[in-house]
Scaffold this motif. Sequence first.
Motif, short mmCIF file in Angstrom:
data_model
loop_
_atom_site.label_atom_id
_atom_site.label_comp_id
_atom_site.label_asym_id
_atom_site.label_seq_id
_atom_site.Cartn_x
_atom_site.Cartn_y
_atom_site.Cartn_z
N LEU A 1 0.83 -1.21 0.00
CA LEU A 1 0.00 0.00 0.00
C LEU A 1 0.87 1.26 0.00
O LEU A 1 0.99 1.94 1.02
CB LEU A 1 -0.90 0.03 1.24
CG LEU A 1 -1.89 -1.11 1.40
CD1 LEU A 1 -2.50 -1.08 2.79
CD2 LEU A 1 -2.96 -1.02 0.34
N PRO A 2 1.47 1.59 -1.13
CA PRO A 2 2.26 2.82 -1.19
C PRO A 2 1.35 4.03 -1.40
O PRO A 2 0.18 3.88 -1.76
CB PRO A 2 3.13 2.61 -2.43
CG PRO A 2 2.24 1.80 -3.33
CD PRO A 2 1.48 0.87 -2.40
N PRO A 3 1.88 5.23 -1.19
CA PRO A 3 1.11 6.41 -1.59
C PRO A 3 1.01 6.45 -3.11
O PRO A 3 1.67 5.68 -3.79
CB PRO A 3 1.94 7.58 -1.05
CG PRO A 3 3.32 7.04 -0.92
CD PRO A 3 3.20 5.58 -0.64
N ASP A 4 0.19 7.33 -3.63
CA ASP A 4 0.03 7.42 -5.08
C ASP A 4 1.05 8.40 -5.68
O ASP A 4 1.93 8.90 -5.00
CB ASP A 4 -1.41 7.79 -5.46
CG ASP A 4 -1.76 9.24 -5.18
OD1 ASP A 4 -1.01 9.92 -4.45
OD2 ASP A 4 -2.77 9.70 -5.69
N TYR A 5 0.87 8.65 -6.96
CA TYR A 5 1.80 9.47 -7.74
C TYR A 5 1.98 10.89 -7.20
O TYR A 5 3.01 11.49 -7.39
CB TYR A 5 1.31 9.51 -9.19
CG TYR A 5 2.24 10.21 -10.13
CD1 TYR A 5 3.42 9.62 -10.56
CD2 TYR A 5 1.95 11.49 -10.62
CE1 TYR A 5 4.28 10.26 -11.43
CE2 TYR A 5 2.80 12.14 -11.50
CZ TYR A 5 3.96 11.51 -11.90
OH TYR A 5 4.82 12.14 -12.76
N THR A 6 0.97 11.39 -6.47
CA THR A 6 1.09 12.74 -5.93
C THR A 6 2.17 12.83 -4.85
O THR A 6 2.54 13.91 -4.44
CB THR A 6 -0.25 13.24 -5.35
OG1 THR A 6 -0.61 12.41 -4.23
CG2 THR A 6 -1.35 13.24 -6.40
N ARG A 7 2.67 11.68 -4.42
CA ARG A 7 3.78 11.62 -3.45
C ARG A 7 5.02 11.04 -4.12
O ARG A 7 5.79 10.31 -3.53
CB ARG A 7 3.40 10.76 -2.24
CG ARG A 7 2.12 11.19 -1.52
CD ARG A 7 2.25 12.59 -0.92
NE ARG A 7 1.06 12.96 -0.17
CZ ARG A 7 0.08 13.70 -0.62
NH1 ARG A 7 0.07 14.13 -1.87
NH2 ARG A 7 -0.94 14.02 0.13
N MET A 8 5.22 11.41 -5.37
CA MET A 8 6.28 10.89 -6.21
C MET A 8 7.66 10.92 -5.55
O MET A 8 8.44 10.00 -5.66
CB MET A 8 6.31 11.69 -7.53
CG MET A 8 7.42 11.35 -8.46
SD MET A 8 7.20 9.72 -9.15
CE MET A 8 8.55 9.68 -10.28
N TYR A 9 7.95 11.98 -4.84
CA TYR A 9 9.30 12.15 -4.30
C TYR A 9 9.47 11.61 -2.89
O TYR A 9 10.48 11.87 -2.24
CB TYR A 9 9.71 13.63 -4.40
CG TYR A 9 9.71 14.05 -5.84
CD1 TYR A 9 10.71 13.61 -6.70
CD2 TYR A 9 8.66 14.79 -6.38
CE1 TYR A 9 10.69 13.94 -8.05
CE2 TYR A 9 8.64 15.12 -7.74
CZ TYR A 9 9.66 14.69 -8.55
OH TYR A 9 9.64 14.99 -9.89
N SER A 10 8.54 10.78 -2.44
CA SER A 10 8.63 10.20 -1.10
C SER A 10 9.63 9.06 -1.01
O SER A 10 10.07 8.72 0.07
CB SER A 10 7.25 9.68 -0.69
OG SER A 10 6.90 8.56 -1.50
N GLY A 11 9.96 8.46 -2.15
CA GLY A 11 10.81 7.27 -2.14
C GLY A 11 10.03 5.98 -2.02
O GLY A 11 10.58 4.89 -2.16
N ALA A 12 8.73 6.07 -1.79
CA ALA A 12 7.91 4.87 -1.62
C ALA A 12 7.80 4.06 -2.91
O ALA A 12 7.64 2.84 -2.85
CB ALA A 12 6.52 5.26 -1.11
N GLY A 13 7.89 4.72 -4.05
CA GLY A 13 7.86 3.98 -5.31
C GLY A 13 9.06 3.07 -5.45
O GLY A 13 8.96 1.92 -5.89
N LYS A 14 10.22 3.57 -5.04
CA LYS A 14 11.45 2.77 -5.09
C LYS A 14 11.38 1.61 -4.12
O LYS A 14 11.75 0.48 -4.45
CB LYS A 14 12.66 3.65 -4.77
CG LYS A 14 12.91 4.72 -5.80
CD LYS A 14 14.01 5.66 -5.37
CE LYS A 14 14.14 6.80 -6.36
NZ LYS A 14 15.15 7.77 -5.97
N ILE A 15 10.89 1.87 -2.92
CA ILE A 15 10.76 0.80 -1.92
C ILE A 15 9.78 -0.25 -2.41
O ILE A 15 10.03 -1.45 -2.30
CB ILE A 15 10.32 1.40 -0.56
CG1 ILE A 15 11.45 2.27 -0.01
CG2 ILE A 15 9.92 0.30 0.42
CD1 ILE A 15 11.05 3.10 1.19
N THR A 16 8.67 0.17 -2.99
CA THR A 16 7.67 -0.76 -3.52
C THR A 16 8.29 -1.61 -4.62
O THR A 16 8.09 -2.83 -4.66
CB THR A 16 6.45 0.01 -4.06
OG1 THR A 16 5.86 0.74 -2.97
CG2 THR A 16 5.42 -0.91 -4.67
#
Length: 145
Positions: free
Chosen positions: A33-48
């Motif tokens: 459950l990562p945040p969506d694209y509006t949180r692009m720079y959170s790093g969560a996409g990389k972790i996911t």
Amino acid sequence: MIYEYENGIPADVLVDALKKSLEGRQLKKVLILPPDYTRMYSGAGKITAIYYELLKDTCQVDIMPALGTHVPMTEEEWKAFFGSVPFDRMLVHNWRTDVVRLGEVPAEFLEEVTEGIWHDPVSVEVNRLIMDEKYDLIISPGQVV
């Protein structure tokens, strides 16, 4: 593909930490459950993406971006956020129809903690899949609220 980093936590350190978080688990089905694209720079996409790479060959991995009231991610946004994770791994959260009610935060409590600013109870709801016992593990990378 596992992401390389330009700054922040070195990729090998992050990958090792995520591997350790999975040690000793027999997993058949995982929900991320990562945040969506509006949180692009959170790093969560990389972790996911790293979690996906670590798990994809041994179990089913579903990814449901926490949209809040935002619209579902496009394929272009998905690729920008999650890299090579297949777009078909996305589950779309329909915040109007896919929720179950867990309870309510009482008005009295909210009045107290907001020093009288808020006077109404607040319903607590989550996507129904969070309550699905078929998932062996639910991972929430990033600032999902």
